[in-house]
Design a protein around this motif. Structure first.
Motif, PDB file in Angstrom:
ATOM      1  N   ARG A 430       0.843  -1.195   0.000  1.00 19.59           N
ATOM      2  CA  ARG A 430       0.000   0.000   0.000  1.00 19.59           C
ATOM      3  C   ARG A 430       0.881   1.250   0.000  1.00 19.59           C
ATOM      4  O   ARG A 430       2.065   1.190   0.370  1.00 19.59           O
ATOM      5  CB  ARG A 430      -0.912   0.036   1.240  1.00 19.59           C
ATOM      6  N   ARG A 436      -5.697   6.674  -1.143  1.00 18.71           N
ATOM      7  CA  ARG A 436      -6.366   5.602  -1.881  1.00 18.71           C
ATOM      8  C   ARG A 436      -6.355   5.973  -3.360  1.00 18.71           C
ATOM      9  O   ARG A 436      -7.347   6.446  -3.918  1.00 18.71           O
ATOM     10  CB  ARG A 436      -7.790   5.417  -1.354  1.00 18.71           C
ATOM     11  N   ALA A 460      -6.502  -5.256  -5.537  1.00 21.98           N
ATOM     12  CA  ALA A 460      -7.808  -5.416  -4.896  1.00 21.98           C
ATOM     13  C   ALA A 460      -7.804  -4.640  -3.587  1.00 21.98           C
ATOM     14  O   ALA A 460      -6.758  -4.536  -2.925  1.00 21.98           O
ATOM     15  CB  ALA A 460      -8.110  -6.889  -4.624  1.00 21.98           C
ATOM     16  N   ASP A 461      -8.942  -4.071  -3.236  1.00 22.83           N
ATOM     17  CA  ASP A 461      -9.103  -3.368  -1.959  1.00 22.83           C
ATOM     18  C   ASP A 461      -8.016  -2.316  -1.747  1.00 22.83           C
ATOM     19  O   ASP A 461      -7.392  -2.232  -0.688  1.00 22.83           O
ATOM     20  CB  ASP A 461      -9.097  -4.362  -0.787  1.00 22.83           C
ATOM     21  N   GLN A 462      -7.764  -1.525  -2.771  1.00 25.70           N
ATOM     22  CA  GLN A 462      -6.816  -0.417  -2.688  1.00 25.70           C
ATOM     23  C   GLN A 462      -5.411  -0.862  -2.296  1.00 25.70           C
ATOM     24  O   GLN A 462      -4.690  -0.165  -1.576  1.00 25.70           O
ATOM     25  CB  GLN A 462      -7.317   0.637  -1.692  1.00 25.70           C
ATOM     26  N   TRP A 465      -1.754  -7.096  -4.139  1.00 33.09           N
ATOM     27  CA  TRP A 465      -1.652  -8.375  -3.430  1.00 33.09           C
ATOM     28  C   TRP A 465      -0.674  -9.280  -4.175  1.00 33.09           C
ATOM     29  O   TRP A 465      -0.810  -9.507  -5.377  1.00 33.09           O
ATOM     30  CB  TRP A 465      -3.015  -9.047  -3.343  1.00 33.09           C
TER      31      TRP A 465
END
Length: 490
Positions: A430, A436, A460-462, A465
């Motif tokens: 992140r 974001r 995915a989800d900011q 992965w």
């Protein structure tokens, strides 16, 4: 405006004169080729390729000078820089379009990344077939031309209890060939709930149409009964077909007809019963704690006359489509002209034979079959890998990102057991600022794809992965080394 004024408008400025001089100072192709630094390039890439590269670089430089004439920028002509540009262009052009990547997507059998990885035994068999003459279609015992299917047919029959077998280049081709040989201009009965799209926009109805067979749909999307099949049987019926829905699942108010229920109906009417099993495992995966998937042997035991399946999914072998079952039906299929068009070559057969031989010792399969080994990796082992890799990836990405270890869920992939996840672990990346920003994540994902050995994850989800299920020991060392290298570059 007078002619004199017009000439004054277009007459060269001092800067323009300088750029014209720059163009004149650009070296000729022959003079570049005569440079000492170019000789090793000729030895490595060949003279014609080096000449082409020199021309391309000179054309690009010429364009930059001409653009500078409009923008006012000045470009220095440096022969050493020119040779460096030629060297970089040659190296870039020589790089293979098919490259090894790090599959950190969380999907083990990733269609876009080549699906199953071959075990060492299969790799060695392929190298042998590539580098030496082999008895692809020669019967060594009889001393005459043979049948290439015989290289693997006995093994397939042994492992599935089938009477006969044939191999083509993928499972879609197997279904196409089967329908072309047995159902041209006739009807094939299939439940509406099994009219799947198998990927890449290839659909069962489309394959039937291409094979010249007429689809006879029965039942509804969510419920089909034996009576639906029975009501559809007529004088134009060629066969009954079941398609294993390996790439999706329907739950709730559903009903499907099992092979055990359908087989007596097909036999009573003298109709072949075919099953497209898709991922086509040869063993019960549940013995290793994996989700249960119907096996080829089970389908035949329950009454299927023919079963088609893939070689590069749960089987863990090369891309191939396999048809096993009734000797009489397989013989008809092999006589069809399309069989030659979709047959496989020596490398596929060498790899497939080697993989099939591993199944003769199931107690060793978890160690020797790469696909099964990856599917069986424990989440604890994967997490330990993530903890080792996290510090070096953090250094490579810099202070602008936060890399953390997190538990994840892997997928088997390629339509196999789509609703079943495997506990896994990996790294989440992140932005350190906490913003974001989808654009920043996409830039990071593109940055990792541009590494010498591209790193492929998923957004995915900011966050980005990176599932490490497929990062075994050898690849882990290579990944760490690349991270260290990128840290130094950065």
């Amino acid at each position: 405006m007078s002619t004199t004024d017009r000439r004054a408008k277009v007459s060269p400025s001092p800067d323009s004169d300088e750029r014209q001089a720059q163009l004149a100072r650009l070296p000729s192709v022959d003079s570049v080729m005569a440079m000492a630094r170019v000789a090793p390039l000729v030895g490595e890439y060949g003279r014609s390729r080096v000449v082409d590269a020199v021309r391309q670089v000179l054309d690009a430089w010429r364009g930059e000078v001409q653009r500078g004439m409009a923008s006012g920028e000045v470009m220095a002509v440096d022969r050493d820089c020119l040779v460096t540009a030629v060297t970089e262009r040659l190296a870039r052009d020589a790089r293979s379009r098919m490259r090894a990547v790090f599959n950190l997507t969380g999907t083990v059998l990733h269609t876009n990344l080549g699906r199953a990885l071959l075990p060492d035994a299969a790799v060695h068999a392929v190298v042998e077939a590539m580098t030496r003459p082999v008895n692809l279609e020669f019967d060594l015992e009889a001393g005459r031309r043979g049948d290439r299917d015989e290289l693997v047919a006995d093994l397939l029959c042994e492992l599935t209890s089938a009477q006969a077998a044939t191999v083509v280049n993928n499972n879609a081709a197997a279904v196409l060939l089967m329908l072309s040989a047995l159902a041209v201009r006739k009807e094939v009965i299939v439940s509406r709930g099994e009219l799947v799209e198998i990927g890449g926009s290839f659909r069962i109805p489309d394959i039937m149409r291409s094979a010249g067979a007429k689809l006879r749909e029965v039942g509804t999307t969510n419920r089909t009964h034996v009576a639906d099949y029975e009501a559809a049987i007529g004088p134009r019926t060629a066969l009954m077909m079941k398609v294993h829905c390996s790439n999706y699942a329907v739950s709730g108010f559903t009903a499907a007809v099992s092979l055990r229920e359908l087989a007596p109906l097909a036999q009573a009417h003298g109709l072949p019963l075919a099953v497209d099993l898709g991922s086509g495992t040869l063993i019960d995966l549940a013995q290793w704690g994996l989700p249960r998937e119907p096996t080829v042997r089970q389908a035949l035991a329950e009454g299927a006359d023919l079963v088609t399946f893939s070689g590069d999914k749960l089987l863990g072998g090369p891309q191939a489509g396999v048809i096993v079952g009734s000797a009489e039906l397989i013989a008809r299929i092999k006589m069809h002209p399309l069989k030659r068009a979709v047959r496989v070559g020596k490398m596929t057969l060498a790899a497939l034979e080697s993989v099939l031989r591993l199944y003769r010792a199931p107690e060793l399969l978890a160690e020797q079959l790469t696909t099964l080994r990856l599917l069986m990796r424990s989440s604890d082992a994967i997490r330990a890998c993530a903890e080792r890799v996290q510090p070096v990836l953090q250094r490579a990405l810099g202070a602008g990102y936060v890399v953390s270890v997190q538990m994840m869920a892997s997928q088997i992939g390629s339509g196999a057991l789509p609703v079943q996840n495997l506990p896994s672990a990996g790294l989440i990346v992140r932005e350190a600022s906490g913003k974001r920003s989808g654009r920043a994540l996409m830039a990071l994902e593109a940055r990792l794809r541009a590494w010498p050995r591209p790193v492929l994850g998923r957004i995915a989800d900011q966050a980005l992965w990176l599932d490490l299920r497929c990062l075994e020991a050898g690849d882990e060392a290579a990944f760490v080394a690349q991270c260290v290298e990128q840290s130094e570059v950065g």
